[in-house]
Design a protein around this motif. Sequence first.
Motif, PDB file in Angstrom:
ATOM      1  N   UNK A   3       0.672  -1.175   0.127  1.00 30.21           N
ATOM      2  CA  UNK A   3      -0.621   0.366  -0.380  1.00 30.21           C
ATOM      3  C   UNK A   3       0.793   1.366   0.026  1.00 30.21           C
ATOM      4  N   UNK A   4       1.858   1.187   0.724  1.00 23.89           N
ATOM      5  CA  UNK A   4       2.788   2.206   0.859  1.00 23.89           C
ATOM      6  C   UNK A   4       3.608   2.519  -0.179  1.00 23.89           C
ATOM      7  N   UNK A   5       3.799   1.659  -1.296  1.00 26.34           N
ATOM      8  CA  UNK A   5       4.324   1.737  -2.470  1.00 26.34           C
ATOM      9  C   UNK A   5       3.149   1.878  -3.881  1.00 26.34           C
ATOM     10  N   UNK A   6       2.195   1.590  -3.457  1.00 26.44           N
ATOM     11  CA  UNK A   6       1.271   2.378  -4.488  1.00 26.44           C
ATOM     12  C   UNK A   6       1.524   4.007  -3.869  1.00 26.44           C
ATOM     13  N   UNK A   7       0.939   4.644  -3.013  1.00 29.63           N
ATOM     14  CA  UNK A   7       0.913   5.568  -2.450  1.00 29.63           C
ATOM     15  C   UNK A   7       2.100   6.822  -2.776  1.00 29.63           C
ATOM     16  N   UNK A   8       2.848   6.294  -2.622  1.00 24.48           N
ATOM     17  CA  UNK A   8       4.576   6.653  -3.757  1.00 24.48           C
ATOM     18  C   UNK A   8       4.367   6.497  -4.902  1.00 24.48           C
ATOM     19  N   UNK A   9       4.167   6.061  -5.320  1.00 23.08           N
ATOM     20  CA  UNK A   9       3.585   6.096  -7.051  1.00 23.08           C
ATOM     21  C   UNK A   9       2.820   6.861  -7.488  1.00 23.08           C
ATOM     22  N   UNK A  10       1.649   6.798  -6.665  1.00 25.10           N
ATOM     23  CA  UNK A  10       0.289   8.069  -6.673  1.00 25.10           C
ATOM     24  C   UNK A  10       1.365   9.679  -7.059  1.00 25.10           C
ATOM     25  N   UNK A  11       1.904   9.714  -5.669  1.00 27.63           N
ATOM     26  CA  UNK A  11       2.319  10.909  -5.445  1.00 27.63           C
ATOM     27  C   UNK A  11       3.285  11.353  -6.222  1.00 27.63           C
ATOM     28  N   UNK A  12       3.746  10.276  -6.506  1.00 27.04           N
ATOM     29  CA  UNK A  12       4.945  10.095  -7.812  1.00 27.04           C
ATOM     30  C   UNK A  12       4.346  11.229  -9.400  1.00 27.04           C
ATOM     31  N   UNK A  13       3.473  10.353  -9.679  1.00 25.71           N
ATOM     32  CA  UNK A  13       2.461  10.844 -10.869  1.00 25.71           C
ATOM     33  C   UNK A  13       1.671  11.933 -10.225  1.00 25.71           C
ATOM     34  N   UNK A  14       1.088  12.308  -9.615  1.00 24.60           N
ATOM     35  CA  UNK A  14       0.855  13.511  -8.911  1.00 24.60           C
ATOM     36  C   UNK A  14       1.488  14.935  -9.470  1.00 24.60           C
ATOM     37  N   UNK A  15       2.791  14.848  -9.075  1.00 27.17           N
ATOM     38  CA  UNK A  15       3.800  15.608  -8.664  1.00 27.17           C
ATOM     39  C   UNK A  15       4.120  15.841 -10.611  1.00 27.17           C
ATOM     40  N   UNK A  16       4.521  14.798 -10.939  1.00 29.21           N
ATOM     41  CA  UNK A  16       4.105  14.924 -12.066  1.00 29.21           C
ATOM     42  C   UNK A  16       2.740  15.890 -13.447  1.00 29.21           C
ATOM     43  N   UNK A  17       2.313  15.858 -12.803  1.00 27.45           N
ATOM     44  CA  UNK A  17       1.669  16.293 -13.252  1.00 27.45           C
ATOM     45  C   UNK A  17       0.896  17.957 -13.349  1.00 27.45           C
ATOM     46  N   UNK A  18       1.761  17.899 -11.820  1.00 19.90           N
ATOM     47  CA  UNK A  18       1.735  19.330 -11.433  1.00 19.90           C
ATOM     48  C   UNK A  18       3.255  20.135 -12.234  1.00 19.90           C
ATOM     49  N   UNK A  19       4.000  19.159 -12.805  1.00 16.49           N
ATOM     50  CA  UNK A  19       5.321  19.975 -13.446  1.00 16.49           C
ATOM     51  C   UNK A  19       4.849  20.217 -14.827  1.00 16.49           C
ATOM     52  N   UNK A  20       3.821  19.277 -15.205  1.00 13.62           N
ATOM     53  CA  UNK A  20       3.734  19.325 -16.147  1.00 13.62           C
ATOM     54  C   UNK A  20       2.868  20.322 -17.113  1.00 13.62           C
ATOM     55  N   UNK A  21       1.737  20.397 -15.664  1.00 18.85           N
ATOM     56  CA  UNK A  21       0.874  21.823 -16.227  1.00 18.85           C
ATOM     57  C   UNK A  21       1.771  23.179 -16.013  1.00 18.85           C
ATOM     58  N   UNK A  22       2.521  22.785 -15.500  1.00 17.36           N
ATOM     59  CA  UNK A  22       3.289  23.815 -14.911  1.00 17.36           C
ATOM     60  C   UNK A  22       3.968  24.332 -16.285  1.00 17.36           C
ATOM     61  N   UNK A  23       4.428  23.698 -17.043  1.00 17.97           N
ATOM     62  CA  UNK A  23       4.923  24.104 -18.410  1.00 17.97           C
ATOM     63  C   UNK A  23       4.221  24.026 -19.322  1.00 17.97           C
ATOM     64  N   UNK A  24       3.009  24.106 -19.634  1.00 18.79           N
ATOM     65  CA  UNK A  24       2.177  24.312 -20.321  1.00 18.79           C
ATOM     66  C   UNK A  24       1.449  24.944 -20.710  1.00 18.79           C
ATOM     67  N   UNK A  25       1.178  25.904 -21.892  1.00 16.47           N
ATOM     68  CA  UNK A  25       1.091  27.819 -21.987  1.00 16.47           C
ATOM     69  C   UNK A  25      -0.349  27.648 -21.633  1.00 16.47           C
ATOM     70  N   UNK A  26      -0.424  28.896 -21.809  1.00 16.03           N
ATOM     71  CA  UNK A  26      -1.709  29.480 -21.209  1.00 16.03           C
ATOM     72  C   UNK A  26      -3.438  28.544 -22.419  1.00 16.03           C
TER      73      UNK A  26
END
Length: 62
Positions: A3-26
């Motif tokens: 379960x902890x590994x699942x949580x870590x993977x989910x948090x990693x994916x959320x972090x990647x999504x945040x970084x991707x949103x930061x790089x997208x234009x308006x």
Amino acid sequence: MERIEKIERALDQIGKGIKEMETLGAFSVTRKVEIADRGARMAYAAMREMVAELKEIKAHGK
């Protein structure tokens, strides 16, 4: 531990999504909404797993 590994993977994916949103234009509002929706769903699933893990720890007195 799984379960902890699942949580870590989910948090990693959320972090990647945040970084991707930061790089997208308006002009990528639709994509940002899709990423935010996916992130919210992953966060919910991660929190459910975390609660289940904590309940199991409490039940076993660890």
